[in-house]
Design a protein around this motif. Structure first.
Motif, PDB file in Angstrom:
ATOM      1  N   ASN A 146     -44.618  39.264  54.108  1.00  0.00           N
ATOM      2  CA  ASN A 146     -46.057  38.773  54.569  1.00  0.00           C
ATOM      3  C   ASN A 146     -45.906  37.373  54.934  1.00  0.00           C
ATOM      4  OD1 ASN A 146     -48.777  38.965  55.586  1.00  0.00           O
ATOM      5  ND2 ASN A 146     -49.279  38.569  53.416  1.00  0.00           N
ATOM      6  N   GLY A 147     -44.808  36.718  55.720  1.00  0.00           N
ATOM      7  CA  GLY A 147     -44.823  35.540  56.334  1.00  0.00           C
ATOM      8  C   GLY A 147     -45.605  35.709  57.445  1.00  0.00           C
ATOM      9  N   GLY A 204     -44.366  39.296  59.333  1.00  0.00           N
ATOM     10  CA  GLY A 204     -44.845  40.709  58.643  1.00  0.00           C
ATOM     11  C   GLY A 204     -46.403  40.721  58.886  1.00  0.00           C
ATOM     12  N   LEU A 255     -45.968  44.884  52.175  1.00  0.00           N
ATOM     13  CA  LEU A 255     -45.579  44.663  50.792  1.00  0.00           C
ATOM     14  C   LEU A 255     -44.946  43.309  50.677  1.00  0.00           C
ATOM     15  CD1 LEU A 255     -43.733  48.077  50.068  1.00  0.00           C
ATOM     16  CD2 LEU A 255     -46.043  47.408  49.275  1.00  0.00           C
ATOM     17  N   PRO A 312     -44.276  39.853  47.478  1.00  0.00           N
ATOM     18  CA  PRO A 312     -44.719  39.542  46.214  1.00  0.00           C
ATOM     19  C   PRO A 312     -45.924  38.270  46.267  1.00  0.00           C
ATOM     20  CG  PRO A 312     -42.366  38.886  46.849  1.00  0.00           C
ATOM     21  CD  PRO A 312     -43.030  39.640  47.850  1.00  0.00           C
ATOM     22  N   ASN A 352     -43.106  31.092  50.878  1.00  0.00           N
ATOM     23  CA  ASN A 352     -42.064  31.372  52.047  1.00  0.00           C
ATOM     24  C   ASN A 352     -42.099  30.082  53.018  1.00  0.00           C
ATOM     25  OD1 ASN A 352     -44.482  31.436  53.616  1.00  0.00           O
ATOM     26  ND2 ASN A 352     -44.603  33.691  53.167  1.00  0.00           N
ATOM     27  N   SER A 371     -42.596  43.083  45.215  1.00  0.00           N
ATOM     28  CA  SER A 371     -41.513  42.903  45.779  1.00  0.00           C
ATOM     29  C   SER A 371     -40.673  44.196  46.063  1.00  0.00           C
ATOM     30  CB  SER A 371     -40.573  42.187  44.841  1.00  0.00           C
ATOM     31  OG  SER A 371     -39.426  41.548  45.662  1.00  0.00           O
ATOM     32  N   VAL A 372     -40.022  44.266  47.040  1.00  0.00           N
ATOM     33  CA  VAL A 372     -39.293  45.504  47.479  1.00  0.00           C
ATOM     34  C   VAL A 372     -37.879  45.438  46.916  1.00  0.00           C
ATOM     35  CG1 VAL A 372     -37.938  46.755  49.301  1.00  0.00           C
ATOM     36  CG2 VAL A 372     -40.357  46.442  49.668  1.00  0.00           C
ATOM     37  N   LEU A 415     -31.452  42.243  51.852  1.00  0.00           N
ATOM     38  CA  LEU A 415     -31.982  43.602  51.702  1.00  0.00           C
ATOM     39  C   LEU A 415     -31.158  44.536  52.700  1.00  0.00           C
ATOM     40  CD1 LEU A 415     -35.999  43.426  52.021  1.00  0.00           C
ATOM     41  CD2 LEU A 415     -34.667  44.687  50.477  1.00  0.00           C
ATOM     42  N   ALA A 468     -34.812  24.322  53.818  1.00  0.00           N
ATOM     43  CA  ALA A 468     -35.684  23.152  54.371  1.00  0.00           C
ATOM     44  C   ALA A 468     -36.364  22.583  53.225  1.00  0.00           C
ATOM     45  CB  ALA A 468     -36.785  23.827  55.383  1.00  0.00           C
ATOM     46  N   THR A 503     -37.810  25.466  50.826  1.00  0.00           N
ATOM     47  CA  THR A 503     -38.070  26.847  51.324  1.00  0.00           C
ATOM     48  C   THR A 503     -36.797  27.334  52.233  1.00  0.00           C
ATOM     49  OG1 THR A 503     -39.541  28.353  52.270  1.00  0.00           O
ATOM     50  CG2 THR A 503     -39.256  26.561  53.181  1.00  0.00           C
ATOM     51  N   PRO A 528     -40.802  30.526  66.275  1.00  0.00           N
ATOM     52  CA  PRO A 528     -41.488  31.828  66.008  1.00  0.00           C
ATOM     53  C   PRO A 528     -43.029  31.569  66.283  1.00  0.00           C
ATOM     54  CG  PRO A 528     -40.938  30.757  63.967  1.00  0.00           C
ATOM     55  CD  PRO A 528     -40.162  30.046  64.937  1.00  0.00           C
TER      56      PRO A 528
END
Ligand SMILES: Cc1cc2nc3c(=O)[nH]c(=O)nc-3n(C[C@H](O)[C@H](O)[C@H](O)COP(=O)(O)OP(=O)(O)OC[C@H]3O[C@@H](n4cnc5c(N)ncnc54)[C@H](O)[C@@H]3O)c2cc1C
Length: 398
Positions: A17-18, A21, A38, A40, A44, A171-172, A208, A223, A331, A361
């Motif tokens: 969820n940045g 997501g 999903l 945590p 980020n 967290s996945v 992942l 960074a 981060t 982005p």
């Protein structure tokens, strides 16, 4: 272990969820899919970002199209999401080192959709009175956009939830598979099924994917920044160097020859400092940016030395900022090997999608998320614009 799903069948699970997501989950839900997001809810890249919208920077027809769509989208996003993203238009001031020729430096911007205005040191100081004109040979000025990164994610999330989307703070831990097909995800306490899983986990996406045997040209920088509390002084512009070292660093670190990525504790390149600063709408400052490339997600870093380097760097161009109280943070920021995002279906893994590795982005991710969701809603695997970002260009089936 509890096995379960959210109520009914879930069409999409979005992992992370940045900005990626948050935008993707909203766009998919808006298209009528049922979506489970999903994360945590830790820190980020988005949380520490400048939130700058470099819509002037398109150097190909494709990027110009997306930059135009991106800025148009941002201009109305607060109204659409019914929550303030903190969007504003402001000057971007790109500082040029004293030993560099501004005309020469400006040439590297020749391909951009909008050409910069070349400013003398005095003219640059007029635009940004806190600038030390003796520390630059000039500056480039461009029209830029900016949002509050945190407010933008919160605005996307609120609209997503209003549309019936589901968000869980977890967290996945792995991807579920049946005969190579990805059918859901696991967390420490539950298993979730979905027809499709989209990985938007930023720097963590690499691991992942590796857990299901996929080696991806997705890398990350560390960074490091200083963030202040709201300050009395007011910056007029977003300030960065005209000759960013970060892009060259990413180009070198993101080559397939860099085998060190697969070994622990490797410093892949020496650290670099691109001294810059942004002021957020609540007057906090983010002073950056020291970047390093290591194979570890959390390398041991001398935080005090890094903070001092950041202070010295910004002090040269904006002396009033050097000693402001503030805290040091770091981060991880994901990037791809060829500066194009990795967006689309993973080869050889039906059900699995990647949405990461964006190098600009805030400008191009929102319209790409919109296009991706519309394409999926139309029952298509891709469309002409998204084809350029297909992971299959650099990832083979496991
Ligand atoms: C100092 C700084 C300045 C920047 N300035 C700009 C700028 O001006 N303009 C611009 O366009 N970009 C800028 N960037 C880059 C930009 O912020 C990032 O590229 C972008 O925010 C990345 O978004 P993301 O959603 O892909 O990743 P992230 O924001 O890193 O989000 C990834 C999410 O995935 C979650 N996650 C990870 N693993 C799991 C898991 N196993 N299960 C569930 N969730 C998981 C994490 O918790 C995290 O929330 C800047 C970055 C920094 C650090």
């Amino acid at each position: 272990m509890v096995t379960g799903t959210t109520s009914g069948a879930t069409d999409w699970i979005v992992v992370g969820n940045g900005l990626a997501g948050a935008a993707l989950s909203y766009e998919l839900q808006k298209q009528g899919f049922s979506v489970l997001l999903l994360d945590p809810a830790g820190q980020n890249a988005t949380r520490y970002s400048y939130g700058g919208i470099a819509y002037w920077s398109g150097s190909t027809d494709l990027m110009r199209l997306l930059c135009n769509e991106g800025i148009a989208l941002h201009r109305q996003l607060s109204a659409e999401l019914e929550a303030d993203t903190g969007f504003r238009e402001l000057d971007l001031l790109l500082t040029i080192a004293p030993d560099r020729d501004p005309q020469q430096v400006a040439k590297s911007y020749d391909q951009m959709a909008i050409l910069p205005e070349i400013l003398s040191p005095a003219a640059a100081s007029k635009r940004e009175p806190l600038l030390n004109s003796a520390a630059v040979s000039g500056a480039l000025r461009l029209p830029h956009g900016q949002v509050s990164p945190e407010a933008t994610v919160a605005a996307y999330n609120q609209a997503f939830l209003r549309l019936g989307g589901k968000l869980q703070f977890t967290s996945v831990t792995g991807l579920r598979q049946a005969n190579q097909q990805v059918t859901g995800v696991t967390t420490a306490i539950a298993t979730y099924s979905a027809a499709q899983v989209a990985i938007c986990a930023g720097a963590m996406s690499r691991d992942l994917l590796r857990s299901v045997g996929i080696s991806s040209p997705l890398y990350f920088t560390q960074a490091e920044i200083i963030e202040t509390a709201p300050v009395a002084l007011k910056l007029q512009a977003l300030v960065m160097p005209a000759e960013l070292q970060r892009f060259a660093m990413e180009a070198e670190a993101g080559t397939p020859e860099q085998e060190q990525w697969n070994q622990p504790h490797q410093e892949i390149l020496p650290p670099i400092l691109d001294a810059g600063v942004v002021q957020l709408s609540d007057r906090r400052l983010r002073i950056g940016q020291l970047s390093r490339v290591t194979s570890d997600l959390e390398p041991v870093v001398d935080a005090a030395a890094s903070e001092q380097a950041l202070r010295t760097g910004i002090g040269r161009i904006l002396p009033a900022l050097e000693s402001l109280p503030g805290d040091w943070y770091r981060t991880q920021v994901a990037f791809s090997g060829d500066r194009l995002p990795l967006v689309g279906a993973m080869p050889g893994k039906p059900g699995l999608y990647l949405f990461s590795g964006f190098s600009n982005p805030f400008a191009i991710l929102p319209p790409i998320a919109r296009r991706f969701a519309a394409t999926q809603a139309a029952g298509l695997e891709s469309e002409q614009v998204l084809d350029a970002f297909a992971p299959s260009r650099s990832i083979s089936a496991p």
